[in-house]
Design an enzyme around this catalytic site. Structure first.
Site, PDB file in Angstrom:
ATOM      1  N   ILE A  93     -28.410 -18.974  10.420  1.00  0.00           N
ATOM      2  CA  ILE A  93     -29.567 -18.652   9.355  1.00  0.00           C
ATOM      3  C   ILE A  93     -29.329 -19.050   8.098  1.00  0.00           C
ATOM      4  O   ILE A  93     -30.269 -18.852   7.207  1.00  0.00           O
ATOM      5  CB  ILE A  93     -29.407 -16.622   9.173  1.00  0.00           C
ATOM      6  CG1 ILE A  93     -28.240 -16.586   8.505  1.00  0.00           C
ATOM      7  CG2 ILE A  93     -29.674 -15.616  10.199  1.00  0.00           C
ATOM      8  CD1 ILE A  93     -28.090 -15.136   8.142  1.00  0.00           C
ATOM      9  N   HIS A 111     -32.160 -16.391  15.023  1.00  0.00           N
ATOM     10  CA  HIS A 111     -32.178 -14.879  14.021  1.00  0.00           C
ATOM     11  C   HIS A 111     -32.789 -15.125  12.947  1.00  0.00           C
ATOM     12  O   HIS A 111     -32.409 -14.483  12.011  1.00  0.00           O
ATOM     13  CB  HIS A 111     -30.193 -14.461  13.967  1.00  0.00           C
ATOM     14  CG  HIS A 111     -30.038 -14.182  15.364  1.00  0.00           C
ATOM     15  ND1 HIS A 111     -28.294 -14.516  15.691  1.00  0.00           N
ATOM     16  CD2 HIS A 111     -30.532 -13.541  16.656  1.00  0.00           C
ATOM     17  CE1 HIS A 111     -29.022 -14.082  17.094  1.00  0.00           C
ATOM     18  NE2 HIS A 111     -29.616 -13.359  17.066  1.00  0.00           N
TER      19      HIS A 111
END
Length: 239
Positions: A93, A111
């Site tokens: 991320i 994610h």
């Protein structure tokens, strides 16, 4: 294997970013051994938990914000640039693949992305600095200025549904590749860790590059337990 490949897909986990100074989550001493992750349902239910989530977010960002792409990221970007890698599927991320030069349309973030926030109801995007100003001013987690909904970091939390569009794109890319290169992932988190299995079952060559053994080593065509950047740099002909 890469030289002979028509279409390579790269799949990355936290291990590629530890070489940029970003701590991982699951290894001994990782972030989740120091604090339990916050469940999505609890985040929605409790204003107090949302405040704690944002406190943690801004604390962790003190480390992440300083991180820069390393040789591993740059090697992947080079392989994308020369047309060998069609897509980068990532569990990370940290936005480092984008910063390395990989075009956004070739990155599939399973994610989410921790460099911005969005409203869970209407989807309005918020830059983190705006959220930080609100949070530091009154200690409260912000609500959406457009619809009043809950604003959350644009990441996928425990208990939160995986993004349908990204999962669809990742499956399509996986089924279209002839080499699947899994890098820096423990390959323990499903459904994301299912993509190497899908690739192998579909006839692709599976390569795993990770410092530690993974549960999928036994089915891989090649396993390399070594540092990621120094291993990939010569492959991509980086100095």
């Amino acid at each position: 294997m890469i030289d002979a490949a028509r279409r390579v897909v790269v799949f990355t986990g936290a291990g590629i970013s530890t070489e940029s100074g970003i701590p991982d989550f699951r290894s001994p001493g990782g972030l989740w051994t120091k604090m339990a992750p916050i469940d999505f349902g609890d985040f929605i239910r409790s204003a107090e938990i949302r405040r704690e989530a944002w406190r943690r977010k801004f604390e962790i960002d003190k480390t992440i914000a300083r991180a820069e792409p390393n040789k591993g990221h740059m090697a992947i970007a080079r392989l994308v640039d020369i047309g060998k890698v069609s897509h980068v599927i990532t569990q990370n991320i940290d936005n480092l693949h984008q910063l390395s030069g990989v075009p956004a349309e070739k990155i599939i973030e399973l994610h989410g992305n921790g460099t911005y926030a969005k409203c869970l109801d209407c989807g309005l995007r918020y830059e983190l600095e705006e959220v930080r100003v609100i949070f530091e001013a009154n200690g409260e987690a912000p609500n959406c200025r457009a619809c009043g909904g809950i604003v959350k970091s644009a990441t996928i939390s425990f208990g939160q549904a995986m993004p349908e569009e990204e999962m669809r794109r990742a499956e399509e890319a996986t089924l279209a590749c002839d080499v699947f290169l899994a890098i820096g992932s423990s390959l323990q988190v499903y459904p994301a860790a299912g993509f190497p299995i899908i690739a192998k079952r579909n006839g692709a060559t599976l390569v795993i590059l990770n410092r530690d053994p993974t549960e999928l080593d036994a089915i891989a065509d090649l396993v390399i337990h070594d540092e990621i950047g120094p291993t990939l740099a010569p492959v991509a002909m980086l100095n």
